[in-house]
Design a protein around this motif. Structure first.
Motif, PDB file in Angstrom:
ATOM      1  N   TYR A  82       0.817  -1.206   0.000  1.00  0.00           N
ATOM      2  CA  TYR A  82       0.000   0.000   0.000  1.00  0.00           C
ATOM      3  C   TYR A  82       0.856   1.263   0.000  1.00  0.00           C
ATOM      4  CZ  TYR A  82      -4.376  -2.575   0.798  1.00  0.00           C
ATOM      5  OH  TYR A  82      -5.477  -3.388   0.677  1.00  0.00           O
ATOM      6  N   SER A  83       2.019   1.207   0.637  1.00  0.00           N
ATOM      7  CA  SER A  83       2.922   2.364   0.638  1.00  0.00           C
ATOM      8  C   SER A  83       3.434   2.643  -0.779  1.00  0.00           C
ATOM      9  CB  SER A  83       4.094   2.125   1.585  1.00  0.00           C
ATOM     10  OG  SER A  83       3.656   1.984   2.921  1.00  0.00           O
ATOM     11  N   ILE A  84       3.803   1.573  -1.482  1.00  0.00           N
ATOM     12  CA  ILE A  84       4.281   1.731  -2.859  1.00  0.00           C
ATOM     13  C   ILE A  84       3.159   2.265  -3.746  1.00  0.00           C
ATOM     14  CG2 ILE A  84       5.071   0.476  -4.909  1.00  0.00           C
ATOM     15  CD1 ILE A  84       6.599  -1.394  -3.002  1.00  0.00           C
ATOM     16  N   LYS A  85       1.959   1.703  -3.589  1.00  0.00           N
ATOM     17  CA  LYS A  85       0.826   2.156  -4.397  1.00  0.00           C
ATOM     18  C   LYS A  85       0.503   3.625  -4.121  1.00  0.00           C
ATOM     19  CE  LYS A  85      -1.685  -2.131  -5.320  1.00  0.00           C
ATOM     20  NZ  LYS A  85      -2.929  -2.894  -5.099  1.00  0.00           N
ATOM     21  N   SER A  86       0.512   3.996  -2.851  1.00  0.00           N
ATOM     22  CA  SER A  86       0.200   5.376  -2.497  1.00  0.00           C
ATOM     23  C   SER A  86       1.222   6.329  -3.091  1.00  0.00           C
ATOM     24  CB  SER A  86       0.171   5.520  -0.968  1.00  0.00           C
ATOM     25  OG  SER A  86      -0.104   6.853  -0.590  1.00  0.00           O
ATOM     26  N   PHE A  87       2.496   5.988  -2.996  1.00  0.00           N
ATOM     27  CA  PHE A  87       3.554   6.826  -3.544  1.00  0.00           C
ATOM     28  C   PHE A  87       3.432   6.921  -5.060  1.00  0.00           C
ATOM     29  CE2 PHE A  87       7.810   7.285  -5.382  1.00  0.00           C
ATOM     30  CZ  PHE A  87       8.234   8.459  -4.761  1.00  0.00           C
ATOM     31  N   TYR A  88       3.244   5.779  -5.706  1.00  0.00           N
ATOM     32  CA  TYR A  88       3.159   5.761  -7.163  1.00  0.00           C
ATOM     33  C   TYR A  88       1.951   6.557  -7.661  1.00  0.00           C
ATOM     34  CZ  TYR A  88       2.733   4.040 -11.938  1.00  0.00           C
ATOM     35  OH  TYR A  88       2.630   3.967 -13.309  1.00  0.00           O
ATOM     36  N   GLU A  89       0.803   6.338  -7.029  1.00  0.00           N
ATOM     37  CA  GLU A  89      -0.408   7.030  -7.480  1.00  0.00           C
ATOM     38  C   GLU A  89      -0.287   8.544  -7.271  1.00  0.00           C
ATOM     39  OE1 GLU A  89      -2.443   5.711  -9.305  1.00  0.00           O
ATOM     40  OE2 GLU A  89      -3.325   3.854  -8.590  1.00  0.00           O
ATOM     41  N   THR A  90       0.392   8.952  -6.199  1.00  0.00           N
ATOM     42  CA  THR A  90       0.562  10.376  -5.924  1.00  0.00           C
ATOM     43  C   THR A  90       1.492  11.031  -6.935  1.00  0.00           C
ATOM     44  OG1 THR A  90       0.202  10.007  -3.554  1.00  0.00           O
ATOM     45  CG2 THR A  90       1.295  12.061  -4.188  1.00  0.00           C
ATOM     46  N   ILE A  91       2.561  10.315  -7.313  1.00  0.00           N
ATOM     47  CA  ILE A  91       3.566  10.901  -8.192  1.00  0.00           C
ATOM     48  C   ILE A  91       3.236  10.701  -9.671  1.00  0.00           C
ATOM     49  CG2 ILE A  91       6.015  10.893  -8.824  1.00  0.00           C
ATOM     50  CD1 ILE A  91       5.395  11.980  -6.005  1.00  0.00           C
ATOM     51  N   ILE A  92       2.840   9.479 -10.042  1.00  0.00           N
ATOM     52  CA  ILE A  92       2.618   9.137 -11.455  1.00  0.00           C
ATOM     53  C   ILE A  92       1.142   9.060 -11.806  1.00  0.00           C
ATOM     54  CG2 ILE A  92       3.084   7.467 -13.281  1.00  0.00           C
ATOM     55  CD1 ILE A  92       5.600   8.870 -12.226  1.00  0.00           C
ATOM     56  N   GLY A  93       0.385   8.341 -10.993  1.00  0.00           N
ATOM     57  CA  GLY A  93      -1.015   8.093 -11.315  1.00  0.00           C
ATOM     58  C   GLY A  93      -1.834   9.339 -11.510  1.00  0.00           C
ATOM     59  N   ARG A  94      -1.595  10.343 -10.677  1.00  0.00           N
ATOM     60  CA  ARG A  94      -2.411  11.556 -10.790  1.00  0.00           C
ATOM     61  C   ARG A  94      -2.109  12.349 -12.062  1.00  0.00           C
ATOM     62  NH1 ARG A  94      -0.295  15.830  -6.203  1.00  0.00           N
ATOM     63  NH2 ARG A  94       1.870  16.059  -6.908  1.00  0.00           N
TER      64      ARG A  94
END
Length: 314
Positions: A82-94
């Motif tokens: 979940y930490s990786i997903k949160s970081f990725y979504e914040t930086i790349i996903g958005r």
């Protein structure tokens, strides 16, 4: 009647939170993309629930080394995920995310369907037995790069492909480790009931019926999600439980409600309350009662139109 350790009604909560969390995601992904999901709030709730439960049992039961170790493994790996997903979504996903008013890409819709399918599977069987490779094939064989939001489609394919490959490999390793360290989990649990009404159709959820010399009824019920369903069916028919998996003492359940229910007769105690973070005003409320008071508690909660989320067997 041989049974499971009584503290496991509490210790199964972190496991079941890892069913509730994907279920909440599956609902959320139907109307929003995963980019805005509050992953880290779920991490806080997972560890927070475990902390309360451990405080509840630490002075009442011997330390269950094997079960606590298992919780550390699954909760630790989920924290990393979940930490990786949160970081990725914040930086790349958005950056690639679509407007909420626009139709989602095939890949985002696939994510919702895959998450829903995964939840149905893990309600009955261990997560590591899930066929992630089949979902990967579906992702790549049933979609096209044509249509709007090409950047989002490409980025989501990378995201989902990575997730499915990692989970497939990690699940295979966990499966091997589980087989070597633990016995195969039973899919049924034994219960003693005060009666079983004549004419009640118990096909498909009550097994190996046996009448005892004291007039009680010994039987097996399915475990996991079907245990909850079976217990609630029997409670509505006026069946009272005397033992569950050899235990007569504390048993835990969670309900979904706007506020904690009141125990007028002291039949149960509220352990903790956690908000359903994607559903404003709704809370998950953990309750402890006893096996003999379980049916009374279930009836009272149902009378108040409170949703029984899960009854935790041992």
């Amino acid at each position: 009647m041989d049974g499971f350790l009584p503290d496991q009604t509490f210790l199964t909560y972190p496991e079941w939170f890892l069913v509730f969390s994907p279920a909440e995601q599956a609902d959320y992904f139907k109307i929003r993309t995963s980019t805005t999901f509050p992953y880290m709030k779920h991490v806080d709730q997972m560890w927070g629930g475990y902390e309360v439960i451990y405080d509840q049992i630490k002075d009442n039961f011997p330390f269950n080394t094997g079960y606590h170790l298992m919780i550390m493994v699954i909760a630790g790996s989920t924290t990393v995920e979940y930490s990786i997903k949160s970081f990725y979504e914040t930086i790349i996903g958005r950056i690639t995310d679509t407007d909420p008013n626009e139709e989602m890409t095939f890949e985002d819709k696939f994510n919702a369907d895959y998450e829903h399918n995964y939840v149905k599977f893990i309600e009955a069987l261990p997560w590591y037995q899930y066929d992630f490779n089949h979902q990967l094939k579906t992702l790549w064989s049933n979609s096209s790069l044509s249509g709007p939001h090409l950047l989002r489609k490409l980025e989501r394919r990378y995201y989902l492909t990575t997730e499915l490959l990692v989970k497939s490999s990690y699940g295979w390793l966990i499966g091997l480790a589980t087989k070597s360290a633990y016995e195969t989990a039973s899919l049924q649990t034994a219960v003693v009931m005060d009666n079983l009404p004549a004419g009640l159709d118990t096909s498909g959820f009550v097994y190996n019926l046996k009448e005892l010399s004291n007039g009680m009824v010994l039987a097996n019920l399915p475990r996991y999600a079907e245990f909850n369903t079976s217990v609630n069916k029997l409670a509505k028919e006026g069946v009272c439980f005397k033992e569950i998996a050899g235990n007569k003492g504390a048993i835990m359940l969670t309900v979904l409600a706007s506020k904690p229910p009141l125990s007028l007769n002291g039949d149960f105690k509220v352990l903790f309350v956690q908000p359903i973070v994607t559903k404003t005003g709704l809370n998950r409320i953990a309750i402890v009662t006893t096996v003999t008071n379980l049916v009374t508690t279930l009836k009272m909660l149902s009378f108040d139109n409170i949703t029984i989320e899960h009854v935790y067997d041992y």
